[in-house]
Design an enzyme around this catalytic site. Structure first.
Site, PDB file in Angstrom:
ATOM      1  CE  LYS A  74      -4.443  -1.047   0.123  1.00  0.00           C
ATOM      2  NZ  LYS A  74      -5.583  -0.121  -0.293  1.00  0.00           N
ATOM      3  CG  ASP A 123      -9.018  -1.706   5.811  1.00  0.00           C
ATOM      4  OD1 ASP A 123      -7.949  -1.646   5.346  1.00  0.00           O
ATOM      5  OD2 ASP A 123      -9.782  -2.512   5.100  1.00  0.00           O
TER       6      ASP A 123
HETATM    7  C1  LIG Z   1      -2.456  -6.253   3.056  1.00  0.00           C
HETATM    8  C2  LIG Z   1      -3.569  -5.981   1.998  1.00  0.00           C
HETATM    9  N1  LIG Z   1      -3.449  -6.770   0.878  1.00  0.00           N
HETATM   10  C3  LIG Z   1      -4.525  -6.529   0.300  1.00  0.00           C
HETATM   11  C4  LIG Z   1      -5.573  -5.337   0.108  1.00  0.00           C
HETATM   12  C5  LIG Z   1      -6.613  -5.137  -0.956  1.00  0.00           C
HETATM   13  O1  LIG Z   1      -6.410  -4.036  -1.607  1.00  0.00           O
HETATM   14  P1  LIG Z   1      -7.740  -3.382  -2.413  1.00  0.00           P
HETATM   15  O2  LIG Z   1      -8.622  -2.854  -1.266  1.00  0.00           O
HETATM   16  O3  LIG Z   1      -7.205  -2.386  -3.361  1.00  0.00           O
HETATM   17  O4  LIG Z   1      -8.623  -4.358  -2.812  1.00  0.00           O
HETATM   18  C6  LIG Z   1      -5.323  -4.490   1.235  1.00  0.00           C
HETATM   19  C7  LIG Z   1      -6.150  -3.248   1.242  1.00  0.00           C
HETATM   20  O5  LIG Z   1      -6.000  -2.488   2.229  1.00  0.00           O
HETATM   21  C8  LIG Z   1      -4.093  -4.778   2.122  1.00  0.00           C
HETATM   22  O6  LIG Z   1      -4.111  -3.979   3.181  1.00  0.00           O
END
Ligand SMILES: Cc1ncc(COP(=O)(O)O)c(C=O)c1O
Length: 400
Positions: A74, A123
């Protein structure tokens, strides 16, 4: 575990989607981010023990646990979107175009940048990225957290000087609060989803994520491309960025893209089934905090609706037991620092290989080459230690 085969998958990239995240924007993002202090590509790890035990040809794990020291992929998206926003604001006030990260940090622009406030809902990981970039570049930052975000995740954001606003409800409620606060206060919303505002920031966030895929394309040079990609989703921004970048590289040879969600936050699978975005209400109660989203990002959906081949769900138990196995070298590969959301893709892959109808529907064979995304490390260290029985420091000492 649910599986849905997407009947709307397009054989090649539809022209209208090529302009959403175009080649030029992806190249610009790569050029920019690779000049940032402490930038280095994250490892693409071959999990040969896992592949052998699950009857697969190859499994490659893009390990984002140490991205910019923030612990998740992220960092690429939120930070890139803050950079692009400040670049635009500074250009409009000074008349200088193409300002770099270093320019924005310079004394001449400090006054312009310090007047800006960015805000977002999160989150955990997106807010950490936005707060980090705000601190680095010198603007103010307010982050909205819903009631279930852990104190450890809140603390990791506050560490970068961001103001934390707690709101009741779930992730989608916090997105609406952040959007309203931005309008009321003249702040700039840097959202990772487009459902509460315009698509500029979410598209920049997703373009930032493509840097990770561009690294993978370079890391795969001289090797056979993957036949399958398993990628986890919250609002779908990551999965859509992966599709956009791979479509641009492979065109009609795009690998099968399997989008994976928690059983209790499966807004993409439900949307695919209904043929239109569908909202999941309630607590979105899952241990996979980064994936606990009930509403798709419309701009991501427009790409996934045509680019994803399958949608799958997994249970919390499947994620937790995969986390434990990978952190403790359970398949004979070196141990990994992997958070609850990091393992969703590989947990779905493992589960698929154990059910012959699902393996057949996905076309998994001993010749399959799979790419998975280990999207975070121990972003909640206490939880990681409780689940895995070990620590990131202990694992890193074994990795080096
Ligand atoms: C560790 C992690 N993996 C995957 C995702 C998924 O990303 P998206 O919300 O763009 O689908 C998030 C989203 O916050 C995340 O924090």
């Amino acid at each position: 575990m649910n599986l849905f085969v997407n009947p709307k998958r397009a054989p090649d990239r539809p022209a209208e989607l090529a302009v959403l995240i175009g080649e030029q924007q992806m190249e610009e993002a790569f050029r920019e981010v690779s000049t940032w202090p402490d930038y280095r590509p994250t490892p693409l790890r071959a999990l040969s023990g896992f592949a052998r035990l699950h009857g697969l040809g190859e499994v490659l794990y893009k390990d984002e646990s140490d991205r910019f020291g923030l612990g998740s992929f992220k960092a690429l998206g939120g930070a890139y979107a803050v950079f692009r926003l400040l670049q635009r604001i500074a250009a409009s006030q000074t008349g200088s175009s193409n300002l770099s990260y270093a320019d924005l940090r310079s004394e001449e622009l400090a006054e312009v940048v310090s007047r800006v406030t960015v805000c977002c809902a999160t989150d955990g990981n997106h807010g950490r990225a936005v707060a980090w970039a705000a601190r680095q570049l010198g603007c103010k930052c307010v982050v909205f957290l819903h009631e279930r975000v852990s104190a450890a995740r809140a603390g990791a954001i506050a560490r970068f000087g961001a103001r934390i606003e707690r709101v009741s409800g779930n992730y989608d409620d916090s997105v609406m609060c952040a959007a309203r606060a931005a309008q009321l206060n003249g702040w700039h919303l840097v959202s990772d989803t487009s459902h509460a505002g315009d698509a500029e920031a979410p598209l920049n966030v997703m373009t930032g994520y493509t840097v990770m895929v561009q690294e993978i394309v370079l890391q795969l040079r001289g090797r056979n491309p993957p036949t399958h990609v398993f990628v986890q989703a919250g609002v779908g921004g990551l999965a859509a960025a992966v599709v956009a970048a791979l479509w641009s590289r492979f065109g009609a040879e795009l690998p099968a893209i399997v989008v994976v969600e928690p059983e209790r936050a499966d807004c993409l699978l439900r949307s695919a089934r209904a043929g239109t975005p569908v909202k999941v209400q309630g607590q979105l109660d899952t241990v996979m905090a980064g994936l606990a989203c009930g509403e798709v990002s419309p701009v991501a959906w427009s790409i996934l609706e045509r680019g994803a081949s399958h949608f799958m769900t997994i249970s919390d138990e499947q994620a937790l037991s995969m986390m434990r196995a990978l952190a403790t070298a359970g398949y004979g590969d070196p141990p990994l620092v992997c958070g609850e959301s990091a393992v969703a893709g590989i947990a779905a892959l493992a589960a698929a290989t154990r059910t012959s109808e699902i393996a057949a529907a996905l076309g998994l064979t001993p010749g399959s080459r799979i790419l998975v995304f280990g999207t975070e490390g121990d972003t909640d260290p206490e939880l990681f230690a409780a689940v895995s029985g070990t620590t990131a420091a202990a694992i890193r000492s074994l990795q080096s």
